[in-house]
Design a protein around this motif. Sequence first.
Motif, short mmCIF file in Angstrom:
data_model
loop_
_atom_site.label_atom_id
_atom_site.label_comp_id
_atom_site.label_asym_id
_atom_site.label_seq_id
_atom_site.Cartn_x
_atom_site.Cartn_y
_atom_site.Cartn_z
N ALA A 40 1.00 -1.19 0.21
CA ALA A 40 -0.17 -0.07 0.08
C ALA A 40 0.83 1.36 -0.13
O ALA A 40 0.67 2.22 -0.74
CB ALA A 40 -0.84 -0.03 1.21
N ALA A 49 -0.76 3.60 6.14
CA ALA A 49 -1.23 2.12 5.70
C ALA A 49 -1.32 1.05 7.01
O ALA A 49 -0.12 0.88 7.24
CB ALA A 49 -0.84 1.69 4.54
N LEU A 60 -6.33 3.50 5.34
CA LEU A 60 -5.49 4.17 4.50
C LEU A 60 -5.95 5.72 4.78
O LEU A 60 -6.90 6.06 5.08
CB LEU A 60 -5.80 3.96 3.17
CG LEU A 60 -5.64 2.51 2.62
CD1 LEU A 60 -6.18 2.21 1.22
CD2 LEU A 60 -4.06 2.24 2.54
N VAL A 72 -4.35 1.27 -4.87
CA VAL A 72 -3.93 0.50 -3.75
C VAL A 72 -4.39 -0.99 -3.63
O VAL A 72 -3.72 -1.75 -3.62
CB VAL A 72 -4.53 1.29 -2.19
CG1 VAL A 72 -4.10 0.41 -1.07
CG2 VAL A 72 -3.87 2.69 -2.30
N VAL A 76 -1.85 -4.09 -3.65
CA VAL A 76 -2.16 -5.21 -2.68
C VAL A 76 -2.29 -6.66 -3.19
O VAL A 76 -1.71 -7.61 -2.78
CB VAL A 76 -3.23 -4.78 -1.39
CG1 VAL A 76 -3.50 -6.18 -0.78
CG2 VAL A 76 -2.61 -3.69 -0.88
#
Length: 106
Positions: A40, A49, A60, A72, A76
């Motif tokens: 992130a 994060a 976030l 993001v 991830v």
Amino acid sequence: MVTLMGINVQAQEKKNKNAKYDIAVSGNCDMCKKRIEKAALSVKGVKSATWHADHQDLHLILDETKCTVQQVHEAVAKVGHDTDEIRAKDEDYENLHTCCTYERKQ
């Protein structure tokens, strides 16, 4: 005329430099926590994060003028963790350490 006003309002929508989001991210352990947070934070514009294993969510704070929450999700998922919007590719999931493999939703 109403349609034009709607478009005009959207075009003027201000981007928040400290936008807060919570996204669901699957994982298990401290290794997952480090990997998820690192992914992130690798997105330019993410200021904070923090992933919580007990709730399976990532908190976030990001600058919407520099990135989107979608970026993001993509970052991830690329390291092997499913989010509430993007499922990680099978090969990325399979590269996780055995203690990090979680039960995937269909």
